[in-house]
Design a protein around this motif. Structure first.
Motif, PDB file in Angstrom:
ATOM      1  N   ARG A  29       2.284   2.211  -3.591  1.00 31.99           N
ATOM      2  CA  ARG A  29       1.284   2.977  -4.388  1.00 31.99           C
ATOM      3  C   ARG A  29       0.803   4.351  -4.004  1.00 31.99           C
ATOM      4  NH1 ARG A  29       1.002  -2.589  -4.623  1.00 31.99           N
ATOM      5  NH2 ARG A  29       0.632  -3.469  -6.633  1.00 31.99           N
ATOM      6  N   ASN A  30       1.213   4.682  -2.776  1.00 26.13           N
ATOM      7  CA  ASN A  30       0.869   6.041  -2.289  1.00 26.13           C
ATOM      8  C   ASN A  30       2.056   7.130  -2.399  1.00 26.13           C
ATOM      9  OD1 ASN A  30       0.082   8.110  -0.303  1.00 26.13           O
ATOM     10  ND2 ASN A  30      -1.219   6.752   0.603  1.00 26.13           N
ATOM     11  N   SER A  31       1.841   8.057  -3.338  1.00 26.22           N
ATOM     12  CA  SER A  31       2.596   9.186  -3.754  1.00 26.22           C
ATOM     13  C   SER A  31       2.878  10.024  -2.343  1.00 26.22           C
ATOM     14  CB  SER A  31       2.128   9.909  -4.902  1.00 26.22           C
ATOM     15  OG  SER A  31       0.980  10.496  -4.841  1.00 26.22           O
ATOM     16  N   SER A  32       1.883  10.216  -1.784  1.00 29.64           N
ATOM     17  CA  SER A  32       1.968  11.093  -0.702  1.00 29.64           C
ATOM     18  C   SER A  32       2.910  10.577   0.557  1.00 29.64           C
ATOM     19  CB  SER A  32       0.426  11.625  -0.055  1.00 29.64           C
ATOM     20  OG  SER A  32       0.684  12.240   1.357  1.00 29.64           O
ATOM     21  N   LEU A  33       2.533   9.309   0.827  1.00 32.94           N
ATOM     22  CA  LEU A  33       3.513   8.729   1.723  1.00 32.94           C
ATOM     23  C   LEU A  33       5.067   8.362   1.317  1.00 32.94           C
ATOM     24  CD1 LEU A  33       1.170   5.583   2.995  1.00 32.94           C
ATOM     25  CD2 LEU A  33       1.928   7.863   4.282  1.00 32.94           C
ATOM     26  N   ARG A  34       5.304   8.327  -0.018  1.00 28.85           N
ATOM     27  CA  ARG A  34       6.512   8.237  -0.625  1.00 28.85           C
ATOM     28  C   ARG A  34       7.179   9.455  -0.369  1.00 28.85           C
ATOM     29  NH1 ARG A  34       3.900   5.791  -5.089  1.00 28.85           N
ATOM     30  NH2 ARG A  34       4.853   7.335  -6.467  1.00 28.85           N
ATOM     31  N   SER A  41       0.966  -0.994  -0.058  1.00 25.35           N
ATOM     32  CA  SER A  41      -0.148  -0.004   0.072  1.00 25.35           C
ATOM     33  C   SER A  41       1.100   1.483  -0.038  1.00 25.35           C
ATOM     34  CB  SER A  41      -1.058   0.108   1.225  1.00 25.35           C
ATOM     35  OG  SER A  41       0.010   0.026   2.444  1.00 25.35           O
TER      36      SER A  41
END
Length: 300
Positions: free
Chosen positions: A176-181, A173
Motif C-alpha cells: 500500500r506504500n507507493s514510495s516503498l514500492r 503495509s
C-alpha cells in the motif's frame, strides 16, 4: 573453501552438465559438496528422478560428496530452504547451485574470495550471474552491488540468512506504500509483481522473499562485472520459466579478486541498466497494477 549446496530433481541431462562444470571449477577438489535430491512429485517423475540420484551418487572431483535423498516431494522452495539452512547451520556460509546452472572455471575462486571480503560489510548475498547490460566504461571495480538478488549461482552467510522472515509480515503495509514500492522496483519493475505473486499463492518463488528481506534490511547483493554462470534451464524445463534467450550472457574468464567494490551504494548508471533490462511491457504493467489493486481491495 565454502561448501556447495546443489539442488536437483528430475533433469538428468542438466544435472550431469552442472556436476561436470562444478567439478572442473578451480577449487572444487577442496570443496565439500552437499546434494539435495527432491522426491518425485508424481509417479511419472520417478524414472528421471532416479537417474538424477544415480548421477549424484557417482559424483567425484570434490573434497567430499554428501547426498541427501528426500523421501517425498518437498517442492522447489522447501527443498532449497531446508537444504541451505542445513548447510549454513554446519558451516556458517554456503554457495548455492541449482541443477540447471553451469559455472565458469573461476566461479568458486570468485565466490570464496567475495564471501571473505564482504563478510560483515552489510551485504546480503554474493551473486555469480550478471545480465548482459552495459557497465560504464569508467566504472573502476570488478564487482558492483544491487538491491536485487539472482538465484542462479549465489552464496550467503548464516548471519544474513537468519534475517529472513519467510512469512514477509510487513507485506500488507508495503503493497500500500507507493514510495516503498518505487524503491523496491528500482532494479526492475517486475520486483513488486513477483512478490505479490508469491503472496497470492506462487510459494515456490522463494527468492523474491529473500530479495525483499534484504531490501527491508537495507543490504544489497554483490554481482561480478561479467557473468560467471549460465542458466541452461531457460529451455522451458525449469520451474515457472518459459523458453527464452534473454538472459544469455557471455561468461567471464576470470574476475579480479583484488578490485572488489568497497561500498554498498549501487552505481546509479548500473541501476538504470538493470531497470531497463528487467522491466516489463506497458500491457504487463497495467495487468500488474490491476492485480495489486485487487489484492488491496479484496485481499487476494
Amino acid at each position: 573453501m565454502a561448501p556447495i549446496a546443489l539442488f536437483v530433481y528430475n533433469r538428468p541431462d542438466h544435472t550431469r552438465l552442472t556436476l561436470q562444470c562444478l567439478a572442473a571449477a578451480d577449487g572444487a577438489a577442496m570443496s565439500d559438496l552437499y546434494i539435495f535430491a527432491d522426491g518425485p512429485r508424481v509417479p511419472d517423475d520417478s524414472d528421471a528422478a532416479g537417474k538424477v540420484r544415480e548421477l549424484c551418487r557417482a559424483a567425484t572431483g570434490f573434497a567430499s560428496v554428501t547426498l541427501v535423498e528426500r523421501d517425498r516431494n518437498y517442492g522447489l522452495a522447501a527443498n532449497i530452504l531446508g537444504g541451505v539452512s542445513d548447510v549454513l547451520d554446519r558451516h556458517g556460509r554456503a554457495i548455492v547451485i541449482e541443477d540447471d546452472v553451469n559455472v565458469a572455471p573461476f566461479f568458486l575462486k570468485y565466490m570464496n574470495a567475495a564471501l571473505e571480503f564482504y563478510r560483515g560489510r552489510g551485504v546480503f548475498s554474493i551473486g555469480g550471474y550478471t545480465p548482459d547490460v552495459a557497465i560504464p566504461a569508467d566504472y573502476p571495480y570488478s564487482t558492483f552491488v544491487m538491491h536485487r538478488n539472482c538465484s542462479w549461482g549465489w552464496a550467503t552467510w548464516k548471519s544474513e540468512w537468519d534475517k529472513v522472515d519467510w512469512q514477509a509480515p510487513t507485506f500488507d503495509s508495503f503493497i500500500r506504500n507507493s514510495s516503498l514500492r518505487r524503491r523496491f522496483n528500482e532494479p526492475g519493475d517486475d520486483m513488486t509483481p513477483f512478490l505479490l505473486r508469491w503472496k497470492t499463492g506462487a510459494r515456490e518463488m522463494w527468492d523474491i522473499v529473500f530479495s525483499y528481506a534484504a531490501f527491508c534490511a537495507g543490504e544489497p547483493h554483490v554481482y561480478p562485472r561479467k557473468s560467471l554462470v549460465r542458466n541452461v534451464g531457460n529451455d522451458g524445463s525449469g520451474t515457472h520459466v518459459a523458453p527464452t534467450t534473454k538472459y544469455d550472457a557471455p561468461l567471464a574468464a576470470n574476475v579480479s579478486l583484488n578490485n572488489f567494490c568497497p561500498g554498498v551504494a549501487p552505481n546509479r548508471d548500473i541501476v538504470r541498466e538493470f531497470h531497463r533490462f528487467y522491466s516489463t511491457s506497458v500491457f504487463r504493467r497495467v495487468l500488474n497494477a490491476l492485480m495489486r489493486w485487487r489484492y488491496i481491495i479484496f485481499g487476494r
